[in-house]
Motif scaffolding. Structure first.
Motif, mmCIF file in Angstrom:
data_model
loop_
_atom_site.group_PDB
_atom_site.id
_atom_site.type_symbol
_atom_site.label_atom_id
_atom_site.label_comp_id
_atom_site.label_asym_id
_atom_site.label_seq_id
_atom_site.Cartn_x
_atom_site.Cartn_y
_atom_site.Cartn_z
ATOM 1 N N VAL A 1 1.507 3.519 -2.533
ATOM 2 C CA VAL A 1 2.899 2.965 -2.690
ATOM 3 C C VAL A 1 2.295 1.745 -4.018
ATOM 4 N N ASN A 2 2.393 2.035 -4.658
ATOM 5 C CA ASN A 2 1.512 1.091 -6.019
ATOM 6 C C ASN A 2 2.848 1.161 -6.711
ATOM 7 N N HIS A 3 3.568 2.514 -6.640
ATOM 8 C CA HIS A 3 4.797 2.660 -7.957
ATOM 9 C C HIS A 3 5.321 4.035 -6.839
ATOM 10 N N ARG B 1 -5.864 -1.917 -6.041
ATOM 11 C CA ARG B 1 -6.003 -3.043 -6.611
ATOM 12 C C ARG B 1 -4.781 -3.198 -8.026
ATOM 13 N N HIS B 2 -3.944 -2.743 -8.281
ATOM 14 C CA HIS B 2 -2.821 -2.890 -8.993
ATOM 15 C C HIS B 2 -1.753 -3.283 -8.862
ATOM 16 N N ILE B 3 -1.627 -3.260 -6.933
ATOM 17 C CA ILE B 3 -0.865 -3.754 -6.119
ATOM 18 C C ILE B 3 0.448 -4.656 -6.983
ATOM 19 N N TYR B 4 0.310 -5.538 -7.516
ATOM 20 C CA TYR B 4 0.119 -7.132 -8.172
ATOM 21 C C TYR B 4 -0.508 -6.564 -9.531
ATOM 22 N N PRO B 5 0.550 -7.022 -10.128
ATOM 23 C CA PRO B 5 -0.027 -6.560 -11.540
ATOM 24 C C PRO B 5 -1.342 -7.614 -12.411
ATOM 25 N N PRO C 1 7.619 3.546 -11.581
ATOM 26 C CA PRO C 1 7.636 2.016 -11.694
ATOM 27 C C PRO C 1 6.890 1.464 -10.796
ATOM 28 N N ASP C 2 6.027 0.517 -11.144
ATOM 29 C CA ASP C 2 5.964 -0.890 -9.748
ATOM 30 C C ASP C 2 6.276 -1.058 -9.182
ATOM 31 N N LEU C 3 6.453 -0.734 -7.637
ATOM 32 C CA LEU C 3 6.787 -1.777 -6.864
ATOM 33 C C LEU C 3 6.568 -3.160 -6.805
ATOM 34 N N ASN C 4 7.227 -3.699 -6.170
ATOM 35 C CA ASN C 4 6.971 -6.060 -6.083
ATOM 36 C C ASN C 4 7.397 -5.965 -4.852
HETATM 37 CA CA LIG Z 1 1.456 -2.805 -8.809
#
Ligand SMILES: [Ca+2]
Ligand SMILES: [Ca+2]
Length: 492
Positions: free
Chosen positions: A96-98, A203-207, A168-171
């Motif tokens: 669910v990071n992207h 560790r990539h959920i937020y950029p 695409p990364d989710l926000n």
């Molecule tokens: Ca992300």
């Protein structure tokens, strides 16, 4: 059910094909549950099983369905109930990071700013990107994408996709998105009944320019999951050093120990102990400061790393040493499918995910055929069917060590790692205690390709019985023990 002590990662496409289309599938896995139970596995992590345009399925288009190549939701329910019948837990890969660019959320979001799905992703104009200085990212072990901003044809704003343009990364500033993710979690935990999740790219959920918010996000996630289904297991992919991993234990029960994976590979390559025990104890105290109940999820390698068999250049003796290290150190070990038969593979990724070799039959219908193997072929890796009857095989080495790990209380301990240094005068020997109030265990590994004699001194002399030896002919004589090349012994 209690906390699983030995886990197994399955790259679904490559494990076992049940219907002759050459693609590993859910029914194939169900047909191998007896095998996994016999090996001693107590939990399985499946790489993503949801519909996705890629072979690896880490770019999902529907979180509620099963990829048709892999089967149906009914097949999955059957796999789950058959696993539970054998006391094997099942963990899904929660990615669910992207999403995929083909996910309906992204399709809607990319039409413009009028849709509520727009806020599910990150959008910026080139000017905004430049103003904030976030146009280029530093390469990391898990992503070689230097330019994370991607264009939608004809639109002024670009979207952020740190792995690649198709992901695409989710926000997570969007409350609506958070709600959607908790619905997905609720569906799989309560409607279907899985036991936990492996959290992809945690560790990539937020950029990277907001990366301090990641452990905070997972803390909230952990609380929500505990409400949705108390006791759910979670393990994070935080591909970073111990200090960066530690805060994730506030929200996630377990995290993978990538530092240990690298350290073990270095030890196997260099033949010296590299102060492993004191380094590990330092890591434990860092993890403990975040959460004393942390679960250290360990592995030799996973589906994103060169296979351990290739790291040691196909040397079965060193693969046995690798297994003995993994299965006698503290933690909750994850075997990567095929490791137990010595499968090989080096990057690119497809090459570390080659089909499992069940039998010597070149037309074995269970064997996946989606990729022609380059590293793990019948000529380079002994098929399982030939290793099973051989007591000296790598497979039986794994099986025996797993049995011992589960039966011996000092080895079985997962939480509050019980590890103490045992000093020997030679840095090509690695020795440690798994402490225990009644039955502590002493483990000694020979990291060299030549036999060594170890003189047991001091408290080591209290350990009189050999529980395990790589070379079964080796025994304890008075206060000395012979270690075969790359051999290990476990004494009690
Ligand atoms: Ca992300
Ligand atoms: Ca199939």
């Amino acid at each position: 059910m209690s906390l699983p002590r030995v886990c197994y990662e399955i790259f679904v496409r490559s494990f076992c094909d049940s219907n002759g289309d050459g693609i590993g599938d859910l029914n194939g896995i169900t047909s191998k549950l007896d095998y996994l139970q016999d090996l001693g596995i107590e939990a399985i992590w499946l790489t993503p099983i949801h519909p996705s345009p890629s072979y690896h399925k880490y770019d999902i288009t529907d979180y509620y369905a099963v990829e048709p190549e892999y089967g149906t939701l009914e097949d999955f329910r059957r796999l789950l109930s058959e696993a539970h019948r054998r006391n094997i837990h099942l963990y899904l890969d929660l990615v669910v990071n992207h999403t995929s660019t083909r996910h309906p959320w992204f399709r809607a979001a990319s039409t413009g700013t009028a849709t509520p799905y727009r806020s599910f992703y990150w959008w910026m104009t080139q000017q905004q990107i430049e103003k904030r200085g976030i146009g280029r990212r530093q390469l990391t072990a898990d992503s070689w994408e230097a330019n994370p901003w991607h264009e939608v044809a004809g639109a002024p704003e670009k979207y952020y996709g740190m792995f690649t343009h198709s992901m695409p990364d989710l926000n997570y500033d969007s409350p609506l998105l958070r709600e959607e993710v908790y619905k997905i979690v609720d569906f799989w935990l309560n409607e279907v009944g899985v036991d936990g999740f492996r959290l992809d790219a945690a560790r990539h959920i937020y950029p990277y320019w907001e990366k301090d918010r990641n452990p905070v996000f997972w803390e909230e996630f952990g609380k929500q999951v505990e409400i949705i289904k108390p006791g759910t297991y979670t393990v994070g992919e935080v591909w970073a050093d111990a200090h960066e991993v530690a805060p994730y234990f506030k929200g996630l029960k377990a995290n993978f120990h990538f530092d240990l994976s690298y350290a073990l590979q270095q030890i196997l390559l260099e033949g010296t102990h590299k102060n492993l025990v004191s380094k590990l104890r330092d890591d434990y105290s860092v993890f403990r400061s975040s959460n004393p109940a942390f679960i250290d999820a360990t592995m030799l390698t996973n589906h994103d790393q060169n296979r351990i068999g290739s790291v040691v250049e196909g040397d079965v003796a060193r693969m046995k040493l690798a297994a003995a290290l993994l299965l006698t150190l503290p933690g909750q070990p994850y075997l990567y499918y095929g490791e137990e038969i010595g499968m090989l593979g080096k990057k690119p990724d497809e090459r570390i995910r080659e089909p499992f070799i069940w039998t010597e039959d070149r037309h074995d219908p269970q064997r996946a055929l989606w990729i022609r193997p380059r590293y793990s072929r019948r000529g380079t890796v002994r098929p399982l069917s030939r290793q099973q009857p051989d007591p000296t095989s790598l497979f039986n080495h794994y099986r025996q060590l797993i049995r011992l790990r589960k039966a011996e209380p000092a080895l079985a301990q997962v939480q509050q790692p019980n590890l103490a240094e045992a000093r020997l005068p030679n840095d090509s020997l690695l020795a440690y205690y798994r402490t225990h109030s009644e039955r502590p265990v002493l483990i000694i590994h020979n990291l060299r390709g030549m036999a060594q004699t170890v003189h047991l001194a001091g408290t080591m002399q209290n350990y009189r019985n050999v529980l395990f030896s790589t070379d079964a002919s080796v025994g304890l004589q008075k206060d000395t023990i012979q270690l075969a090349p790359y051999g290990s012994v476990i004494l009690v």
